[in-house]
Every structure is written in C-alpha cells, then in structure tokens.
Design a protein around this motif. Structure first.
Motif, short mmCIF file in Angstrom:
data_model
loop_
_atom_site.label_atom_id
_atom_site.label_comp_id
_atom_site.label_asym_id
_atom_site.label_seq_id
_atom_site.Cartn_x
_atom_site.Cartn_y
_atom_site.Cartn_z
N UNK A 161 0.71 -1.13 0.00
CA UNK A 161 -0.07 -0.02 0.11
C UNK A 161 0.72 1.30 0.05
N UNK A 162 0.30 2.44 0.21
CA UNK A 162 0.79 3.73 -0.04
C UNK A 162 1.58 4.08 1.41
N UNK A 163 2.45 5.25 1.35
CA UNK A 163 3.04 5.61 2.49
C UNK A 163 2.06 6.32 3.51
N UNK A 164 1.00 6.55 3.18
CA UNK A 164 0.00 6.95 4.38
C UNK A 164 -0.56 5.96 4.90
N UNK A 183 2.29 -3.43 5.00
CA UNK A 183 1.81 -2.03 5.37
C UNK A 183 2.66 -1.24 5.48
N UNK A 184 2.60 -0.04 4.65
CA UNK A 184 3.79 0.86 4.21
C UNK A 184 4.17 1.93 5.27
N UNK A 185 4.13 1.32 6.54
CA UNK A 185 4.50 2.30 7.54
C UNK A 185 5.41 1.64 8.58
N UNK A 186 5.83 2.02 9.70
CA UNK A 186 6.65 1.44 10.58
C UNK A 186 5.20 0.79 11.69
N UNK A 220 -0.67 3.03 15.52
CA UNK A 220 -1.68 3.63 16.49
C UNK A 220 -2.19 4.65 16.08
N UNK A 221 -1.53 5.60 15.31
CA UNK A 221 -1.98 6.67 14.76
C UNK A 221 -3.29 6.60 13.71
N UNK A 222 -3.31 5.51 13.02
CA UNK A 222 -4.32 5.15 12.27
C UNK A 222 -5.43 4.73 12.96
N UNK A 223 -6.26 5.67 13.61
CA UNK A 223 -7.32 5.09 14.54
C UNK A 223 -8.60 4.38 13.91
N UNK A 233 4.95 -5.26 8.15
CA UNK A 233 5.29 -3.65 8.16
C UNK A 233 6.40 -3.46 7.20
N UNK A 234 6.30 -2.00 7.00
CA UNK A 234 7.48 -1.92 5.92
C UNK A 234 8.84 -1.76 6.52
N UNK A 235 9.05 -1.44 7.87
CA UNK A 235 10.34 -1.51 8.61
C UNK A 235 10.70 -2.89 9.03
N UNK A 236 9.96 -4.00 8.83
CA UNK A 236 10.34 -5.54 9.10
C UNK A 236 10.68 -6.08 8.14
N UNK A 237 10.59 -5.70 6.81
CA UNK A 237 10.89 -6.54 5.54
C UNK A 237 12.34 -6.31 5.29
N UNK A 238 12.82 -7.58 4.87
CA UNK A 238 14.18 -7.72 4.60
C UNK A 238 14.48 -7.22 3.19
#
Length: 395
Positions: free
Chosen positions: A47-50, A83-86, A91-94, A112-117
């Motif tokens: 998905x996108x960065x939002x 999911x293209x966020x950390x 939690x911000x995506x209520x 999540x994006x930060x977990x992909x190798x």
C-alpha cells in the motif's frame, strides 16, 4: 443481519480464514528467510506511505485474493501484504485500529515496511514481484523495487510514466478498495468470500465516499454497484450506524500530539535531496491551530526532519457568510516556494482557492500562509498534483 451480529460472525470465522492466511504467509516468509530459499516466488502487495484505511484494506484483501487464486491453480507463490509504515505508527491510524479490533485481525501476523528484509527479497531476482495498491509510483526510499513491480491497482491520477509491461488497473473512482472488490466479486462467488473480507472492503468504501454523500462528490457508479453486492441485505440504518462509528474513530485524536496528528494521514513529496510533507489533518482548523505552541511545534518538527515545506488540508468549516470551505495551510521558510505554491493553488479554477484575510488569521507568521478552498468536493487527491507540479520544477 445486524452489524453487531456480523461482527460476531466475523470474529468467529476470521480465525479460520483470514487470520489463518496471515499466519501462514508470516510463517512462509520467516521460513524462506531462515532457510535462505530463493526458488520460491514471493509476491508483495504494498500500500501507499499514508497507510490509510483504503491502503491497508487494499493491500490485505488483494493479497488474500491472489493467495486464494494461487491455491486453486496450485501455485507455489507466497503472497504477502505489506503495510507501508513502521509498526509503531499503526496506533495513529485510529480508524484502522477500530476496524481490526471489531473484526479480530491478528495484527502481530501483519508485515510492516520496517520489518521487511529488502536485500534478501531482491536477491530472488525474477522470483520476487511487487504489486502497488492505492498509489502508482514508488517513494524514493523504495525506488529500488521498480524492476520488480509487475502490477498497479490504483484510483489516483498518474503522476509519473509507468512501464508498458506493468499490468495497470487504474481508474479514478471513490476508493481503491472498489477496484479490489470488483475483481473479487467477479471471480469468487459471494458465499465464498469471508464476511471479514467483505466488511473490510465495505469499511474502506464507506470512508472514502463519506457514506456516498453526494455533496462530497467522491462516489462513482462503480463504488455503489460493488458496495450493494457486498453488503448483502444490510439496511441503510445499519450501514449508517457503522459508518458513524468508523468515521468517529478516524477523527479521534484524543491523546495524540500535534506531530502525531501531522503524521496521522501523510503524503510525502521528494525531489533529489529535498522533501516535504502534505498532511490531511483530522481536526478542525479552529481546534488544531489553538493547540499550545502549535506554530513553533510545526516549525521545529520540519527543521528536525529536514522538511522544506509542510502543507495541510483540514476538514470543512464555514466562513463569516456561512459559505463552506476547506482550510489549506502552507509552512516553509522558503519565501519563493511558499509564494509559488500559493499562486498555483489560487490560480486553479477547479479548487477555488483564496488567501485568508489578515483579520481572520489564526496567528501571524511570515513562514505560514492560510488559504481557503471553496470547492469542498475537492480533496488532497486534487490539491496534491498542483503542489507536485510546483515541487518537481522548483528545485
């Protein structure tokens, strides 16, 4: 069927269907990493960065759909939604938090994006493929994925040239989830689509079209048609009740800081070493700009993160004549950039933008410009291309 009943059924079935799928893909991904296997085909749906509700739902439901199709064809590909966020920013995506809690999604099984190798996956070469959903161009930090992109499913205007060998399902409609839903109902019998998949798609379409409010102007016949196929007899009162709950969750900013709200629904503009942030703010302008030290907080945040500019779009309000408008704010210390963005927005006949008069400003600072967009049917989807054209030619 009452919404509450549907939730209970979803929670009962989800563990057997979609949560099972998420667990399986999570296990497959970890097994591939641990074994260093590169013969398997790995296909990410990103998905996108939002990572708003539409992006979240589109990535998850399309990956599930591809997985089900591969089961029938007995393919060996692993289809993984990303999911293209950390993870910490979920939690911000209520509104997403509300939906996943209602349905019972096991968030721990999501990637999540930060977990992909990324280095490991790109080493698969031709056995590594990417589908983009709810956006049609890669952000700079993921530009290395471009050779692996094989498909785009999106409802935004195309801003950069797309390779001709990439499969494209791009149409300007209310929600990207509508495109996913159309493909799903065309290829899978309704009775075979899990209720939780239906509810996720319904949730996204409802939010993106503002419950099909004609005054907003986001609804297309395709959104309505596929929604009717998915909602399976639920009446208008039930749909409205659920939409109100979901929308209230979207605008719930209790406990969030000013910078949290700025990052709740962001878009990023990048050019060479320069970057800017375009935030959709889920709080009224009167409330947001009355936050303690709001101007200083915004300015310091931009400096700390090297943002050349910050642009925001806020919810509809009314002027002194009771005419509705959407507030737009531009913050940058670059006077020429600030003036150029302001000029182009005000010159747009579509957007109907004017500068706020001096006696109505929430505060006065040279590095802030306050605008009013009187075309309330326009959203960030229409404003962003104007800003992007300035941004791409400015530096």
């Amino acid at each position: 069927m009452r919404i509450a009943t549907l939730f209970r059924l979803c929670q009962q079935k989800f563990r057997m269907e979609v949560n099972q799928y998420l667990s399986k893909t999570n296990d497959s991904y970890r097994a591939l990493k641990n074994a260093g296997m590169k013969k398997e085909s790995v296909h990410l749906v990103i998905g996108n960065e939002s990572c708003d509700l539409d992006s979240f739902v589109s990535a998850l439901t399309l990956a599930w759909f591809k997985y089900k199709v591969s089961e029938v064809g007995k393919e060996s590909s692993v289809y993984i939604p990303v999911m293209n966020i950390c993870r910490k920013d979920l939690k911000l995506r209520t509104e997403i938090s509300f939906m996943v809690a209602k349905i019972g999604i096991n968030v721990d099984s999501l990637l999540f994006q930060n977990e992909v190798d990324w280095e490991f996956l790109t080493s698969f070469k031709q056995n590594f493929k990417v589908t983009l959903v709810d956006h049609n161009s890669l952000p700079r930090k993921l530009s290395f994925l471009e050779p692996h992109v094989v498909e785009i499913v999106d409802h935004h205007p195309v801003v950069t040239e797309i390779r001709p060998n990439i499969s494209q399902n791009i149409k300007t409609i209310g929600s990207c989830s509508t495109l996913i839903a159309m493909e799903t109902v065309k290829n899978v019998e309704s009775a075979m689509i899990p209720d939780e998949i239906k509810l996720m798609l319904l949730s996204s379409i409802l939010i993106d079209t503002c419950n099909f409010d004609p005054s907003v102007g986001k609804t297309t016949p395709e959104d309505v048609e596929v929604f009717e196929k998915l909602k399976a007899g639920k009446n208008a009162d039930e749909v409205t009740e659920y939409y109100n709950q979901l929308n209230n969750a979207k605008f719930d900013v209790e406990g969030l800081t000013t910078t949290d709200i700025m990052l709740k629904d962001p878009k990023y503009l990048e050019k060479d070493s320069h970057k800017s942030l375009f935030s959709t703010i889920h709080q009224t302008s009167d409330t947001f700009f009355q936050r303690d030290n709001v101007a200083e907080t915004i300015s310091e945040f931009c400096k700390a993160n090297n943002y050349t500019a910050w642009i925001s779009l806020l919810p509809t309000t009314r002027d002194r004549t009771n005419k509705p408008y959407k507030p737009i704010t531009i913050h940058t210390t670059d006077t020429r950039l600030r003036d150029e963005i302001t000029s182009k927005l005000c010159a747009s006949e579509l957007l109907e933008v004017t500068v706020v008069s001096a006696d109505e400003l929430p505060f006065t600072r040279e590095d802030f410009v306050f605008l009013r967009m009187y075309n309330c049917k326009a959203s960030r989807k229409q404003v962003l291309p104007v800003v992007q054209r300035v941004w791409q030619t400015y530096h």
